[in-house]
Scaffold this motif. Structure first.
Motif, PDB file in Angstrom:
ATOM      1  N   GLU A  81       0.886  -1.058  -0.109  1.00 57.73           N
ATOM      2  CA  GLU A  81       0.108  -0.056  -0.005  1.00 57.73           C
ATOM      3  C   GLU A  81       0.767   1.318   0.020  1.00 57.73           C
ATOM      4  N   GLU A  82       1.966   1.249   0.698  1.00 58.04           N
ATOM      5  CA  GLU A  82       3.004   2.251   0.741  1.00 58.04           C
ATOM      6  C   GLU A  82       3.091   2.912  -0.831  1.00 58.04           C
ATOM      7  N   ASN A 132       0.476   4.251  -2.932  1.00 50.89           N
ATOM      8  CA  ASN A 132       0.136   5.521  -2.526  1.00 50.89           C
ATOM      9  C   ASN A 132       1.182   6.606  -2.872  1.00 50.89           C
ATOM     10  N   LYS A 133       2.416   6.050  -2.880  1.00 52.29           N
ATOM     11  CA  LYS A 133       3.572   6.963  -3.120  1.00 52.29           C
ATOM     12  C   LYS A 133       3.461   7.104  -4.595  1.00 52.29           C
ATOM     13  N   MET A 191       0.471   9.709  -5.400  1.00 55.41           N
ATOM     14  CA  MET A 191       0.856  10.943  -5.126  1.00 55.41           C
ATOM     15  C   MET A 191       1.782  11.595  -5.984  1.00 55.41           C
ATOM     16  N   MET A 210      -6.583  11.374  -7.538  1.00 54.83           N
ATOM     17  CA  MET A 210      -6.683  10.072  -6.852  1.00 54.83           C
ATOM     18  C   MET A 210      -8.203  10.235  -6.427  1.00 54.83           C
ATOM     19  N   SER A 265      -7.210   4.639  -7.544  1.00 55.65           N
ATOM     20  CA  SER A 265      -7.495   4.067  -6.059  1.00 55.65           C
ATOM     21  C   SER A 265      -6.699   3.060  -5.781  1.00 55.65           C
ATOM     22  N   CYS A 266      -6.509   3.058  -4.535  1.00 58.34           N
ATOM     23  CA  CYS A 266      -5.976   1.805  -4.140  1.00 58.34           C
ATOM     24  C   CYS A 266      -7.113   0.943  -3.553  1.00 58.34           C
ATOM     25  N   SER A 292      -7.679  -0.555   0.352  1.00 53.78           N
ATOM     26  CA  SER A 292      -7.912   0.563   1.475  1.00 53.78           C
ATOM     27  C   SER A 292      -8.791   1.421   0.925  1.00 53.78           C
ATOM     28  N   SER A 293      -9.787   1.391   0.239  1.00 56.68           N
ATOM     29  CA  SER A 293     -10.763   2.032  -0.563  1.00 56.68           C
ATOM     30  C   SER A 293     -12.117   1.290  -0.790  1.00 56.68           C
TER      31      SER A 293
END
Length: 222
Positions: free
Chosen positions: A142-143, A146-147, A150, A161, A173-174, A177-178
Motif C-alpha cells: 500500500e505504501e 500511495n507513493k 501521489m 486520486m 485508487s488503492c 484500502s478504499s
C-alpha cells in the motif's frame, strides 16, 4: 433471471447478446463522463420494464424512478458521443498497459495477450470499442501504491486520486484500502486484491504521449 451490471463496459460489452435478461448501469460513470450526474438505468424487455413501472404493483414506482429533467437533458447531449469516448478510453488503456508492462510493472488488463481471460474477452467484446478503460497495477504494498499515486497526482498531474471511474481525467485508487476496504485479508486474497493494487480508470484529457510522459516521470521517481 440473469442480471448484469455493465457500468464498467458500456459499448464494450453487450450482455443481452449473451442471454442477460436485465442490464443495469450506473450512469454517473462512463455514460455521463463528467462525474457530475447521479443517475442509473435498468434495461430489459418491454414487458419487464412496463411491469416494473406499473402504477399499482410495479416495484420501481415505490422507488422514485423519474429522472430529473435537467439531468435527462444533459444525458441526451452526452450519449451520442459515448461511443467515441469509450473507444478513446480503451485505446489509451491498451497502450498504457503495454508500455507499463515494458517498464517491468505488473499490469492486469484483459487486452494483454497473457491475461488469463484474454481469449474469452476477445470473443465477447465489441472489438471496435477495445477492452475497456480500466486497468490495474500491482505495486505490492500500500505504501508503494500511495507513493506512486501521489507522484502521479501532485508531481506530474497525470491523474487524480479518486474512487470513481469513467471520468475524462484518469482516476486512481488503492482498492484494498478504499472500494474493497470492508473485506478481510482472506477475502481480499481470494479476490486477487493485493495491498498495493491500484485501480486506474484511464481518461482521455490531454494527448496520449503527453500523459504517458507524465506517467514515466512519476514512475522514474519511484
Amino acid at each position: 433471471m440473469v442480471v448484469v451490471d455493465n457500468t464498467f463496459t458500456p459499448m464494450v460489452l453487450s450482455p443481452a447478446k449473451f442471454g442477460a435478461d436485465v442490464v443495469v448501469h450506473s450512469i454517473s460513470k462512463f455514460i455521463s463522463g463528467g462525474a457530475d450526474i447521479i443517475a442509473g438505468a435498468v434495461c430489459g424487455s418491454e414487458k419487464l420494464v412496463k411491469g416494473m413501472m406499473d402504477l399499482r404493483g410495479g416495484s420501481l414506482m415505490l422507488l422514485g424512478p423519474t429522472m430529473n429533467a435537467k439531468v435527462a437533458f444533459e444525458l441526451s447531449e452526452r450519449i451520442p458521443h459515448l461511443g467515441l469516448r469509450m473507444k478513446e478510453h480503451s485505446r489509451r488503456a491498451q497502450v498504457y498497459a503495454e508500455r507499463m508492462r515494458e517498464l517491468g510493472m505488473k499490469v492486469i488488463y484483459p487486452g494483454l495477450t497473457d491475461h488469463p481471460q484474454h481469449k474469452v474477452a476477445t470473443e465477447m467484446v465489441n472489438r471496435e470499442y477495445g477492452y475497456g478503460g480500466l486497468l490495474s497495477i500491482d505495486m505490492e504494498t500500500e505504501e508503494r501504491a500511495n507513493k506512486l499515486m501521489m507522484y502521479l497526482q501532485n508531481a506530474t498531474q497525470f491523474g487524480l486520486m479518486a474512487v470513481s471511474l469513467g471520468y475524462y481525467e484518469t482516476l486512481m485508487s488503492c482498492s484494498g484500502s478504499s472500494t474493497s476496504s470492508e473485506l478481510d485479508p482472506s477475502q481480499k486474497a481470494a479476490a486477487g486484491i493485493s495491498p498495493g493494487l491500484i485501480r486506474m480508470s484511464v481518461g482521455y484529457a490531454g494527448t496520449l504521449e503527453q500523459k504517458w510522459t507524465q506517467f514515466e516521470k512519476a514512475f522514474i521517481r519511484m
